[in-house]
Scaffold this motif. Structure first.
Motif, PDB file in Angstrom:
ATOM      1  N   PRO A 108      46.770  41.844  46.766  1.00 20.25           N
ATOM      2  CA  PRO A 108      46.180  41.575  45.444  1.00 20.25           C
ATOM      3  C   PRO A 108      45.449  43.104  45.072  1.00 20.25           C
ATOM      4  O   PRO A 108      45.468  43.338  43.752  1.00 20.25           O
ATOM      5  N   GLN A 109      45.148  43.826  46.128  1.00 19.62           N
ATOM      6  CA  GLN A 109      44.408  45.069  45.777  1.00 19.62           C
ATOM      7  C   GLN A 109      45.465  46.154  45.335  1.00 19.62           C
ATOM      8  O   GLN A 109      45.120  47.134  44.697  1.00 19.62           O
ATOM      9  N   ASP A 110      46.804  45.918  45.229  1.00 19.52           N
ATOM     10  CA  ASP A 110      47.825  46.778  44.832  1.00 19.52           C
ATOM     11  C   ASP A 110      48.009  46.596  43.211  1.00 19.52           C
ATOM     12  O   ASP A 110      48.368  47.614  42.307  1.00 19.52           O
ATOM     13  N   VAL A 111      47.102  45.570  42.613  1.00 19.46           N
ATOM     14  CA  VAL A 111      47.160  45.537  41.064  1.00 19.46           C
ATOM     15  C   VAL A 111      46.039  46.310  40.628  1.00 19.46           C
ATOM     16  O   VAL A 111      45.903  46.599  39.333  1.00 19.46           O
ATOM     17  N   SER A 112      45.303  46.824  41.233  1.00 15.38           N
ATOM     18  CA  SER A 112      43.888  47.549  40.841  1.00 15.38           C
ATOM     19  C   SER A 112      44.341  48.544  39.997  1.00 15.38           C
ATOM     20  O   SER A 112      43.514  48.951  38.973  1.00 15.38           O
ATOM     21  N   LEU A 118      45.711  45.473  32.040  1.00 13.49           N
ATOM     22  CA  LEU A 118      45.459  44.183  31.647  1.00 13.49           C
ATOM     23  C   LEU A 118      44.084  43.615  31.195  1.00 13.49           C
ATOM     24  O   LEU A 118      44.077  42.643  30.145  1.00 13.49           O
ATOM     25  N   LYS A 119      43.058  44.322  31.477  1.00  9.46           N
ATOM     26  CA  LYS A 119      41.771  43.914  30.540  1.00  9.46           C
ATOM     27  C   LYS A 119      41.916  44.268  29.417  1.00  9.46           C
ATOM     28  O   LYS A 119      41.221  43.632  28.561  1.00  9.46           O
ATOM     29  N   ALA A 120      42.668  45.309  29.020  1.00  9.41           N
ATOM     30  CA  ALA A 120      42.477  45.685  27.696  1.00  9.41           C
ATOM     31  C   ALA A 120      43.304  44.498  26.829  1.00  9.41           C
ATOM     32  O   ALA A 120      42.978  44.196  25.588  1.00  9.41           O
ATOM     33  N   VAL A 121      44.434  43.888  27.243  1.00  5.16           N
ATOM     34  CA  VAL A 121      45.249  42.961  26.484  1.00  5.16           C
ATOM     35  C   VAL A 121      44.089  41.554  26.218  1.00  5.16           C
ATOM     36  O   VAL A 121      44.243  41.049  25.370  1.00  5.16           O
ATOM     37  N   VAL A 122      43.412  41.293  27.364  1.00  7.48           N
ATOM     38  CA  VAL A 122      42.416  40.345  27.462  1.00  7.48           C
ATOM     39  C   VAL A 122      41.120  40.619  26.161  1.00  7.48           C
ATOM     40  O   VAL A 122      40.945  39.657  25.518  1.00  7.48           O
ATOM     41  N   SER A 135      35.061  36.542  32.994  1.00  8.53           N
ATOM     42  CA  SER A 135      35.347  36.607  34.248  1.00  8.53           C
ATOM     43  C   SER A 135      36.049  37.924  34.683  1.00  8.53           C
ATOM     44  O   SER A 135      36.111  38.411  35.737  1.00  8.53           O
ATOM     45  N   VAL A 136      36.886  38.256  33.773  1.00  4.70           N
ATOM     46  CA  VAL A 136      37.799  39.593  33.889  1.00  4.70           C
ATOM     47  C   VAL A 136      36.959  40.707  33.558  1.00  4.70           C
ATOM     48  O   VAL A 136      37.179  41.902  34.124  1.00  4.70           O
ATOM     49  N   GLU A 137      36.040  40.726  32.759  1.00  4.43           N
ATOM     50  CA  GLU A 137      35.047  41.861  32.577  1.00  4.43           C
ATOM     51  C   GLU A 137      34.371  42.309  33.698  1.00  4.43           C
ATOM     52  O   GLU A 137      33.928  43.316  33.905  1.00  4.43           O
ATOM     53  N   ARG A 138      33.985  41.266  34.504  1.00  8.57           N
ATOM     54  CA  ARG A 138      33.129  41.445  35.730  1.00  8.57           C
ATOM     55  C   ARG A 138      34.042  41.854  36.855  1.00  8.57           C
ATOM     56  O   ARG A 138      33.319  42.519  37.713  1.00  8.57           O
ATOM     57  N   LEU A 139      35.316  42.123  36.647  1.00  3.52           N
ATOM     58  CA  LEU A 139      36.090  42.798  37.845  1.00  3.52           C
ATOM     59  C   LEU A 139      36.079  44.222  37.668  1.00  3.52           C
ATOM     60  O   LEU A 139      36.431  44.807  36.805  1.00  3.52           O
ATOM     61  N   SER A 144      41.109  39.798  46.098  1.00  8.26           N
ATOM     62  CA  SER A 144      41.406  38.402  46.591  1.00  8.26           C
ATOM     63  C   SER A 144      42.464  38.071  45.649  1.00  8.26           C
ATOM     64  O   SER A 144      42.808  38.306  44.559  1.00  8.26           O
ATOM     65  N   ALA A 145      43.073  37.100  46.266  1.00  6.15           N
ATOM     66  CA  ALA A 145      43.996  36.207  45.447  1.00  6.15           C
ATOM     67  C   ALA A 145      43.382  35.442  44.473  1.00  6.15           C
ATOM     68  O   ALA A 145      44.183  35.141  43.156  1.00  6.15           O
ATOM     69  N   ASP A 146      42.238  34.869  44.678  1.00  5.04           N
ATOM     70  CA  ASP A 146      41.273  34.281  43.599  1.00  5.04           C
ATOM     71  C   ASP A 146      41.203  35.177  42.310  1.00  5.04           C
ATOM     72  O   ASP A 146      41.403  34.789  41.207  1.00  5.04           O
ATOM     73  N   GLU A 147      40.988  36.397  42.690  1.00  3.33           N
ATOM     74  CA  GLU A 147      40.696  37.341  41.502  1.00  3.33           C
ATOM     75  C   GLU A 147      41.865  37.623  40.684  1.00  3.33           C
ATOM     76  O   GLU A 147      41.954  37.707  39.577  1.00  3.33           O
ATOM     77  N   LEU A 148      42.918  37.499  41.645  1.00  9.05           N
ATOM     78  CA  LEU A 148      44.263  37.918  40.858  1.00  9.05           C
ATOM     79  C   LEU A 148      44.676  36.633  39.893  1.00  9.05           C
ATOM     80  O   LEU A 148      45.302  36.989  38.904  1.00  9.05           O
ATOM     81  N   VAL A 149      44.454  35.508  40.454  1.00 12.92           N
ATOM     82  CA  VAL A 149      44.777  34.273  39.672  1.00 12.92           C
ATOM     83  C   VAL A 149      44.002  34.244  38.360  1.00 12.92           C
ATOM     84  O   VAL A 149      44.476  33.983  37.241  1.00 12.92           O
ATOM     85  N   ARG A 150      42.652  34.671  38.382  1.00 16.33           N
ATOM     86  CA  ARG A 150      41.561  34.718  37.229  1.00 16.33           C
ATOM     87  C   ARG A 150      42.229  35.601  36.369  1.00 16.33           C
ATOM     88  O   ARG A 150      42.436  35.337  34.933  1.00 16.33           O
ATOM     89  N   LEU A 151      42.653  36.855  36.709  1.00 15.76           N
ATOM     90  CA  LEU A 151      43.081  38.057  35.658  1.00 15.76           C
ATOM     91  C   LEU A 151      44.629  37.331  35.191  1.00 15.76           C
ATOM     92  O   LEU A 151      44.497  37.537  33.955  1.00 15.76           O
ATOM     93  N   THR A 152      45.327  36.773  36.015  1.00 11.70           N
ATOM     94  CA  THR A 152      46.830  36.371  35.338  1.00 11.70           C
ATOM     95  C   THR A 152      46.375  35.554  34.316  1.00 11.70           C
ATOM     96  O   THR A 152      47.167  35.261  33.270  1.00 11.70           O
TER      97      THR A 152
END
Length: 379
Positions: A108-112, A118-122, A135-139, A144-152
């Motif tokens: 998941p760190q490769d998505v950084s 992605l946050k702009a779309v949200v 939850s996304v603005e705090r990233l 972690s995989a949990d953060e990736l799931v929240r983002l997607t």
């Protein structure tokens, strides 16, 4: 041979116009996005340490990109000239982007590096109070995989909201066009029926005139004239008003009034162009609003004159000449703005609701500029 070449060139030009008449630029933008995301998928597929789950996600993304590319082919997709193909292509693009992002579940760190986009779309489509946006603005990064799931999940929700915004614009255009078509058929029906039965509801007036005036013939048994849109009688021969009106009324009275009202409405639609800011969507909301004004002007001209003939407007129950009737038809045709301005405002609200990269964030208000302030004062 020369005739065939000219015919082929004309056919080609017509097909070009048919393809580009609404959303050619937006189609090319979507096609470029397909190529860009396709390159990212190809680079991701070349990573040797990918798991079977990640490769399955990338295969799904590849199929979605192929579907988007197929939708954007004007010559193959049956709904291509209607503008809905662009929205359908974006649906496949969104699905492909989500599948590509979920292929990073093992790293998941490769998505950084892609987190900001992605946050702009949200932020464009979800309101500030939405918990998924919070939850996304705090990233600050994906670790972690949990953060990736929240983002997607947040991106998927934002894409669903964006789709509803576009579908709302498409539905508004269809509704306005249907109403405009119905009003146009109604105006045509009125013109046809009144041309067949020209004496059923004549659009004529009977202004009074003094006995012994120059315009009054000595043999006329009445002290009024009969005035219609395209004819008049200064010396009616019958003591009965209905007989005198029937002698002057013609099949073209309603047609002339409707044409004059339509022209006045066209002038009103042209003057309204100063308030049109255009749209980046494939759905022509301003054009649909302008088309609605034309049959509305024709009908308001007829209805306004009928109200005057019935004495609904005190002091204006008897017009003195055909020129006055035509002048009032112009006024009533232009006055359709009193009714269609609400449709114009609703259309602008629908367009403003379609978010984009240049739109202000959800929940923020923008201060009107000098031009907007002057328009508001004029309304």
């Amino acid at each position: 041979m020369a005739g065939n070449r000219l015919q082929g060139a004309a056919t080609g030009r017509l097909r070009e116009w048919w393809r580009e008449r609404r959303s050619w630029e937006l189609s090319e933008e979507a096609r470029a996005n397909v190529r860009t995301l396709g390159a990212l998928v190809t680079v991701r597929e070349a990573v040797p340490s990918l798991t079977d789950e990640a490769r399955t996600m990338l295969q799904g993304a590849r199929r979605e990109l192929e579907a988007a590319d197929t939708v954007l082919l004007f010559d193959e997709h049956r709904r291509s000239p209607l503008g809905s193909h662009v929205t359908a292509a974006h649906l496949h693009l969104n699905a492909a982007r989500l599948l590509w992002a979920r292929s990073f579940v093992t790293s998941p760190q490769d998505v950084s590096p892609y987190l900001a986009g992605l946050k702009a779309v949200v932020n464009e489509h979800l309101p500030p109070g939405d918990p998924r946006r919070k939850s996304v603005e705090r990233l600050q990064g994906i670790s972690s995989a949990d953060e990736l799931v929240r983002l997607t999940e947040a991106v998927e929700a934002a894409q669903a909201v964006a789709l509803r915004e576009k579908l709302r614009a498409a539905s508004f255009v269809r509704i306005v066009c249907c109403v405009a078509g119905f009003l146009m058929l109604l105006a045509a029906g009125v013109a046809v029926l009144t041309s067949v039965w020209s004496q059923a509801v004549p659009m004529c007036f009977n202004p009074s005139q003094s006995i012994g005036s120059v315009a009054t013939a000595p043999e006329s048994p009445v002290s009024y004239r009969v005035v219609c849109p395209i004819g008049s009688d200064d010396s009616p021969r019958s003591p009965d008003l209905d007989d005198n009106v029937k002698a002057v009324a013609t099949w073209g009275d309603y047609v002339v009034v409707e044409v004059v009202g339509l022209v006045a409405a066209g002038v009103a639609a042209a003057s309204a162009l100063r308030k049109i800011r255009g749209t980046s969507t494939p759905y022509p909301v301003p054009v649909a609003s302008a088309l609605l004004k034309l049959p509305a002007g024709a009908l308001t001209a007829v209805l306004g004159l009928l109200l005057m003939r019935g004495g609904f407007v005190p002091g204006l129950s008897s017009l003195d000449s055909s020129a006055q009737i035509i002048a009032w038809a112009v006024v009533f045709g232009y006055s359709q703005e009193l009714f269609t301005k609400f449709v114009d405002r609703r259309g602008q609200m629908v367009l403003d609701a379609v978010r984009g990269p240049t739109s202000p964030p959800q929940g923020t208000a923008t201060a009107p500029g000098p031009a907007a302030a002057s328009d508001s004062a004029g309304v």
